[in-house]
Write an enzyme that holds these catalytic residues in place. Structure first.
Site, PDB file in Angstrom:
ATOM      1  N   CYS A  54     -36.075  38.633 -46.505  1.00 34.92           N
ATOM      2  CA  CYS A  54     -36.689  39.384 -45.413  1.00 34.92           C
ATOM      3  C   CYS A  54     -36.858  38.551 -44.154  1.00 34.92           C
ATOM      4  CB  CYS A  54     -38.056  39.915 -45.846  1.00 34.92           C
ATOM      5  SG  CYS A  54     -39.282  38.624 -46.144  1.00 34.92           S
TER       6      CYS A  54
ATOM      7  N   GLU B 192     -34.812  46.865 -50.745  1.00 39.50           N
ATOM      8  CA  GLU B 192     -36.156  46.772 -50.134  1.00 39.50           C
ATOM      9  C   GLU B 192     -36.162  45.618 -49.146  1.00 39.50           C
ATOM     10  OE1 GLU B 192     -40.258  44.843 -50.078  1.00 39.50           O
ATOM     11  OE2 GLU B 192     -38.335  44.077 -50.802  1.00 39.50           O
TER      12      GLU B 192
ATOM     13  N   ARG C  52     -43.130  48.640 -45.980  1.00 43.35           N
ATOM     14  CA  ARG C  52     -41.838  48.061 -46.330  1.00 43.35           C
ATOM     15  C   ARG C  52     -40.759  49.118 -46.145  1.00 43.35           C
ATOM     16  NH1 ARG C  52     -44.277  44.094 -45.904  1.00 43.35           N
ATOM     17  NH2 ARG C  52     -44.241  42.197 -47.166  1.00 43.35           N
TER      18      ARG C  52
END
Length: 478
Positions: A134, A173, A219
């Protein structure tokens, strides 16, 4: 000589409850176990009895297989296993996370760096799960996106996908900021669609708080189904829509109420999580300040340095704040702090001296009250001590667990002290199984959980995604 241990010790070893161990002792399933008073004692070398219920379940064929990329400690794994999946391969580069993963799951094939994994070395599987790095998209990572090497990890996912045309579903994700740059989303969308997948029309942004789970943690989720498998009566064009997922009216809405934050707390937390004396002193000092000045609804942070303590002349005060050279938003904060000080000067002067506030580190000299009038006592709130100061908020939900450790603080009525939430309580926030075992220091565990995915959200999304697959008989034209 035979050494005996308690039901709790053997239960921890076998990953079951103490009550279950006692039941097995009473049923004569553990050779050598005997009862002393009300307590069962078990030989330390005892083997776990075969559970016929587990055996019967093992005989049942799993519903699907999946791989777990950038697996962390296995949030995806827990959700997929709950839905009937079997993990055939996991990939994670962090050694402590790998140790934790192996401790909790039976997956034999746990590998390291995804860049070293050849697609043809992985057996066939149905679902690809990946919480890919991320940092390239996060605010902390300067949001370089696909221009950063870590951003290119997405293309390693595509490389593996290219070697497995049998894959039915993909669940990805990432951080909320992935949705902020259209170029990033367009790259992801193009790559997935050209591989013959229907995908979510837009990045699906969800937080546990949308489902009444007490954590605000937005998220991005990206869901995909292979085009030839879709139920055309539900998915009528190239995309999966929010309404298809049943998320209308849920997304972007916090469904937590006052006090929900306390629902994840454990009954008896170890004393080691009590905060140090100075931190507790500072929290209570600011509560004294809040009540003494009558603060309720306040729209700015309180900064002692912007009071102008012992400065009577306004021009001198503004010069001390470098007022002419600071941005407008900061000017407002400075002016409001000065007004607060002058309106309560006698109380604040005495308070500063009493608690020696000018000699405290800077983060103790800053305070944010984000409770309005909903909370009347700091003991009933959620507290964080950050570089921006002591922040107090309503007990509706916790701020996001983050990989950079910044653990929330609550007041423990039993211990009569403030304490950090424990690793187990942090795991409750991510909806991890209560039997889950951790490896590493508390700091490492908080970091592992901060990097993890919320299990409940993945269960809900996975279940809905899998329901879009057309029945096998209809696919065969029967």
């Amino acid at each position: 000589m035979v050494e005996y241990i308690s039901t709790k010790e053997i239960a921890d070893r076998w990953g079951i409850t103490s009550a279950c161990v006692s039941a097995k002792c009473a049923a004569g399933q553990i050779p050598g176990a005997y009862k002393k008073g009300r307590t069962w004692l078990i030989p330390s070398e005892a083997k776990r009895p075969i559970d016929k219920r587990v055996n019967s379940e093992k005989k049942e064929e799993h519903k699907f297989t999946f791989i777990d990329l950038f697996a962390g400690i296995g949030g995806f794994h827990q959700a997929m296993r709950y839905l009937g999946g079997k993990c055939i391969m996991a990939s994670e580069i962090n050694a402590v996370c790998v140790e934790t993963y192996k401790l909790n799951y039976k997956t034999k094939d746990v590998r390291g760096d995804i860049r070293k994994i050849e697609a043809d070395s992985i057996g066939k599987f149905d679902v690809l799960c990946a919480g890919f790095p991320c940092q390239p998209f996060s605010k902390a990572g300067l949001q370089k996106g696909f221009d950063e090497d870590r951003g290119n990890m997405f293309f390693n996912i595509m490389r593996i996908l290219d070697g497995h045309p049998e894959v039915k579903f993909i669940i990805l994700e990432n951080v909320r900021n992935l949705a902020d740059k259209e170029d990033n989303w367009n790259i992801i969308k193009t790559e997935l669609m050209k591989r013959n997948f229907f995908i979510t029309e837009k990045p699906v942004i969800l937080s546990p708080s949308n489902f009444g789970l007490p954590q605000i943690r937005e998220r991005v989720y990206i869901l995909c189904i292979r085009k030839d498998l879709r139920d055309t009566s539900v998915l009528t064009n190239d995309y999966i829509h929010i309404r298809d997922l049943g998320l209308d009216g849920i997304q972007f809405k916090d469904n937590c109420k006052m006090g929900d934050a306390f629902s994840i707390l454990e009954e008896n937390a170890p004393d080691q999580y009590i905060i140090d004396e100075e931190r507790e002193e500072m929290i209570l000092a600011w509560e004294e300040f809040r009540k003494g000045t009558g603060i309720g609804v306040i729209g700015y942070p309180i900064w002692i340095k912007s009071f102008g303590y012992n400065i009577a002349d306004e021009r001198e005060f503004l010069e001390s704040q470098d007022y002419e050279n600071i941005p407008d938003w900061k000017k407002k904060f400075v002016v409001n702090n000065r007004k607060l000080y002058l309106a309560n000067k006698d109380f604040i002067d005495a308070w500063i001296k009493k608690h020696n506030m000018l000699d405290r580190i800077k983060l103790y000299q800053k305070f944010e009250w984000n409770c309005g009038t909903d909370v009347t006592d700091i003991h009933n709130a959620i507290i964080q001590i950050r570089q921006s100061g002591i922040r107090v908020k309503r007990p509706t939900y916790y701020p996001a667990l983050v990989a950079i450790v910044n653990t929330p603080i609550i007041y423990d009525k039993k211990k009569k002290h403030f304490r950090y939430i424990t690793p187990r309580e942090a795991a409750n926030l991510q909806n991890f199984d209560r039997r889950f075992k951790f490896v590493g220091t508390d700091k490492q565990i908080y970091r592992q959980l901060g990097n993890s995915v919320n299990v409940t959200i993945l269960k809900k999304l996975g279940k809905k995604l899998f329901s879009f697959e057309i029945d096998q008989h209809e696919r065969d034209g029967e």
